[in-house]
Design a protein around this motif. Structure first.
Motif, PDB file in Angstrom:
ATOM      1  N   ARG A 195       0.830  -1.209   0.000  1.00 55.16           N
ATOM      2  CA  ARG A 195       0.000   0.000   0.000  1.00 55.16           C
ATOM      3  C   ARG A 195       0.863   1.258   0.000  1.00 55.16           C
ATOM      4  O   ARG A 195       0.461   2.294  -0.539  1.00 55.16           O
ATOM      5  N   GLU A 196       2.057   1.151   0.559  1.00 55.52           N
ATOM      6  CA  GLU A 196       2.965   2.300   0.577  1.00 55.52           C
ATOM      7  C   GLU A 196       3.677   2.472  -0.767  1.00 55.52           C
ATOM      8  O   GLU A 196       3.830   3.594  -1.255  1.00 55.52           O
ATOM      9  N   LYS A 197       4.094   1.369  -1.392  1.00 55.36           N
ATOM     10  CA  LYS A 197       4.909   1.459  -2.598  1.00 55.36           C
ATOM     11  C   LYS A 197       4.089   1.573  -3.877  1.00 55.36           C
ATOM     12  O   LYS A 197       4.567   2.135  -4.871  1.00 55.36           O
ATOM     13  N   ALA A 198       2.873   1.050  -3.879  1.00 53.37           N
ATOM     14  CA  ALA A 198       2.040   1.142  -5.078  1.00 53.37           C
ATOM     15  C   ALA A 198       1.382   2.521  -5.151  1.00 53.37           C
ATOM     16  O   ALA A 198       0.938   3.068  -4.137  1.00 53.37           O
ATOM     17  N   GLU A 199       1.327   3.060  -6.346  1.00 56.00           N
ATOM     18  CA  GLU A 199       0.614   4.323  -6.563  1.00 56.00           C
ATOM     19  C   GLU A 199      -0.867   4.142  -6.283  1.00 56.00           C
ATOM     20  O   GLU A 199      -1.528   5.010  -5.712  1.00 56.00           O
ATOM     21  N   VAL A 200      -1.392   2.987  -6.704  1.00 54.02           N
ATOM     22  CA  VAL A 200      -2.797   2.657  -6.488  1.00 54.02           C
ATOM     23  C   VAL A 200      -2.933   1.140  -6.556  1.00 54.02           C
ATOM     24  O   VAL A 200      -2.130   0.473  -7.214  1.00 54.02           O
ATOM     25  N   ILE A 201      -3.924   0.605  -5.840  1.00 52.30           N
ATOM     26  CA  ILE A 201      -4.233  -0.821  -5.891  1.00 52.30           C
ATOM     27  C   ILE A 201      -5.639  -0.964  -6.466  1.00 52.30           C
ATOM     28  O   ILE A 201      -6.592  -0.406  -5.916  1.00 52.30           O
ATOM     29  N   LEU A 202      -5.753  -1.700  -7.570  1.00 50.78           N
ATOM     30  CA  LEU A 202      -7.026  -1.828  -8.271  1.00 50.78           C
ATOM     31  C   LEU A 202      -7.437  -3.287  -8.359  1.00 50.78           C
ATOM     32  O   LEU A 202      -6.601  -4.190  -8.313  1.00 50.78           O
ATOM     33  N   LYS A 203      -8.729  -3.502  -8.493  1.00 47.24           N
ATOM     34  CA  LYS A 203      -9.297  -4.853  -8.422  1.00 47.24           C
ATOM     35  C   LYS A 203      -8.955  -5.706  -9.638  1.00 47.24           C
ATOM     36  O   LYS A 203      -8.679  -6.898  -9.521  1.00 47.24           O
ATOM     37  N   ASP A 204      -9.009  -5.114 -10.831  1.00 42.60           N
ATOM     38  CA  ASP A 204      -8.768  -5.863 -12.061  1.00 42.60           C
ATOM     39  C   ASP A 204      -8.371  -4.892 -13.165  1.00 42.60           C
ATOM     40  O   ASP A 204      -8.279  -3.669 -12.942  1.00 42.60           O
ATOM     41  N   LEU A 205      -8.147  -5.415 -14.366  1.00 39.79           N
ATOM     42  CA  LEU A 205      -7.670  -4.572 -15.461  1.00 39.79           C
ATOM     43  C   LEU A 205      -8.754  -3.656 -16.021  1.00 39.79           C
ATOM     44  O   LEU A 205      -8.441  -2.636 -16.635  1.00 39.79           O
ATOM     45  N   LEU A 206     -10.003  -3.987 -15.792  1.00 41.01           N
ATOM     46  CA  LEU A 206     -11.072  -3.050 -16.161  1.00 41.01           C
ATOM     47  C   LEU A 206     -10.991  -1.790 -15.305  1.00 41.01           C
ATOM     48  O   LEU A 206     -11.226  -0.681 -15.804  1.00 41.01           O
ATOM     49  N   GLU A 207     -10.641  -1.959 -14.037  1.00 41.97           N
ATOM     50  CA  GLU A 207     -10.447  -0.785 -13.168  1.00 41.97           C
ATOM     51  C   GLU A 207      -9.222   0.014 -13.597  1.00 41.97           C
ATOM     52  O   GLU A 207      -9.209   1.240 -13.479  1.00 41.97           O
ATOM     53  N   VAL A 208      -8.196  -0.669 -14.096  1.00 39.76           N
ATOM     54  CA  VAL A 208      -7.027   0.040 -14.621  1.00 39.76           C
ATOM     55  C   VAL A 208      -7.442   0.914 -15.805  1.00 39.76           C
ATOM     56  O   VAL A 208      -7.039   2.079 -15.912  1.00 39.76           O
ATOM     57  N   LYS A 209      -8.267   0.358 -16.690  1.00 43.04           N
ATOM     58  CA  LYS A 209      -8.749   1.137 -17.834  1.00 43.04           C
ATOM     59  C   LYS A 209      -9.503   2.374 -17.366  1.00 43.04           C
ATOM     60  O   LYS A 209      -9.270   3.480 -17.872  1.00 43.04           O
ATOM     61  N   GLU A 210     -10.398   2.214 -16.416  1.00 36.87           N
ATOM     62  CA  GLU A 210     -11.159   3.351 -15.888  1.00 36.87           C
ATOM     63  C   GLU A 210     -10.247   4.371 -15.228  1.00 36.87           C
ATOM     64  O   GLU A 210     -10.440   5.590 -15.370  1.00 36.87           O
ATOM     65  N   TYR A 211      -9.247   3.883 -14.532  1.00 39.78           N
ATOM     66  CA  TYR A 211      -8.259   4.739 -13.875  1.00 39.78           C
ATOM     67  C   TYR A 211      -7.552   5.633 -14.903  1.00 39.78           C
ATOM     68  O   TYR A 211      -7.351   6.830 -14.679  1.00 39.78           O
ATOM     69  N   LEU A 212      -7.205   5.051 -16.047  1.00 32.13           N
ATOM     70  CA  LEU A 212      -6.542   5.813 -17.096  1.00 32.13           C
ATOM     71  C   LEU A 212      -7.501   6.770 -17.801  1.00 32.13           C
ATOM     72  O   LEU A 212      -7.148   7.909 -18.102  1.00 32.13           O
ATOM     73  N   ILE A 213      -8.715   6.310 -18.049  1.00 28.28           N
ATOM     74  CA  ILE A 213      -9.715   7.160 -18.711  1.00 28.28           C
ATOM     75  C   ILE A 213     -10.006   8.404 -17.878  1.00 28.28           C
ATOM     76  O   ILE A 213     -10.223   9.497 -18.422  1.00 28.28           O
ATOM     77  N   LEU A 214      -9.972   8.244 -16.558  1.00 33.30           N
ATOM     78  CA  LEU A 214     -10.245   9.366 -15.662  1.00 33.30           C
ATOM     79  C   LEU A 214      -9.070  10.337 -15.562  1.00 33.30           C
ATOM     80  O   LEU A 214      -9.114  11.272 -14.764  1.00 33.30           O
ATOM     81  N   GLY A 215      -8.037  10.093 -16.347  1.00 37.17           N
ATOM     82  CA  GLY A 215      -6.937  11.054 -16.432  1.00 37.17           C
ATOM     83  C   GLY A 215      -5.846  10.895 -15.404  1.00 37.17           C
ATOM     84  O   GLY A 215      -5.144  11.851 -15.079  1.00 37.17           O
ATOM     85  N   ASN A 216      -5.691   9.681 -14.884  1.00 40.01           N
ATOM     86  CA  ASN A 216      -4.670   9.457 -13.870  1.00 40.01           C
ATOM     87  C   ASN A 216      -3.320   9.108 -14.477  1.00 40.01           C
ATOM     88  O   ASN A 216      -2.551   8.331 -13.921  1.00 40.01           O
ATOM     89  N   TYR A 217      -3.029   9.692 -15.656  1.00 40.40           N
ATOM     90  CA  TYR A 217      -1.736   9.459 -16.292  1.00 40.40           C
ATOM     91  C   TYR A 217      -1.419  10.628 -17.202  1.00 40.40           C
ATOM     92  O   TYR A 217      -2.230  10.965 -18.045  1.00 40.40           O
TER      93      TYR A 217
END
Length: 217
Positions: A195-217
């Motif tokens: 939890r300290e070293k990861a920028e974010v912890i997500l449930k699956d790759l669909l959440e990764v896609k949403e994370y990127l779509i929301l402008g987190n990169y």
């Protein structure tokens, strides 16, 4: 350059669970106990490091090479030819990255020829610009070498590169490389270090896609 680096086992393929089940079968067949203790330490590292972990735990007379060969035979008989199950959201995320013009790489502790073949068999090769296997670097994860190699020759900096990993050693390696570790846990739940070293912890790759779509990169 927008760059994302994937681990493979446990991120793209649901293979860590498959391999663990095969090792459990061997443990029951040959009578070696507490497999989960050394096995979980092996997740995310290369073959040489896995061998050392198992011999350190079971002793130098443990027939690791013979067992590993038997497990490998089981694995190829059951899952070669595109039969390895994909993790949820793989194709959706890769299609999004392709459409958005990301540079996409794999940095896996598995040997490069096997990584290449499994990705081809799954029909995913067109999505990846570069594939780096564990036999292409000297030092295994959690050392950063494999992720840094994935960026060689690119107009991309570590601090602007996302790494998608499931393993503790993978997150440590991405963190040590100065990259942006995104954890998608597989077999082992994250602890305080993750939890300290990861920028974010997500449930699956669909959440990764949403994370990127929301402008987190």
């Amino acid at each position: 350059m927008k760059t994302i680096v994937f681990d493979m086992d446990g991120v793209i393929f649901d293979s860590e669970r498959v391999i663990f089940d095969e090792w459990k079968e061997l443990a029951e067949k040959y009578g070696f106990e507490n497999l989960e203790i050394p096995y979980f330490q092996c997740i995310g590292v290369n073959a040489a490091t896995s061998r050392k972990i198992m011999l350190d735990y079971y002793g130098e007379d443990f027939p690791y090479d013979a067992y590993c060969s038997e497990q490998s035979q089981m694995y190829h008989e059951n899952f070669d030819g595109g039969r390895l199950p994909l993790k949820k959201g793989v194709e959706e995320l890769l299609q999004y990255l392709k459409e958005e013009g990301f540079f996409v790489a794999i940095a896996s502790s598995t040997r490069s020829a096997l990584v290449e073949q499994q990705i081809i068999d799954a029909g995913l090769r067109p999505y990846f610009d570069r594939i780096i296997g564990g036999d292409m670097v000297t030092k295994s994860k959690p050392e950063p070498d494999i992720f840094l190699k994935a960026l060689e020759g690119l107009d991309a900096t570590p601090g602007e590169t996302i790494v998608i990993e499931d393993s503790f050693n993978g997150i440590r390696a991405a963190f040590n490389a100065g990259m942006i570790p995104v954890m998608v846990p597989d077999m082992i739940a994250p602890d305080d270090e993750m939890r300290e070293k990861a920028e974010v912890i997500l449930k699956d790759l669909l959440e990764v896609k949403e994370y990127l779509i929301l402008g987190n990169y």
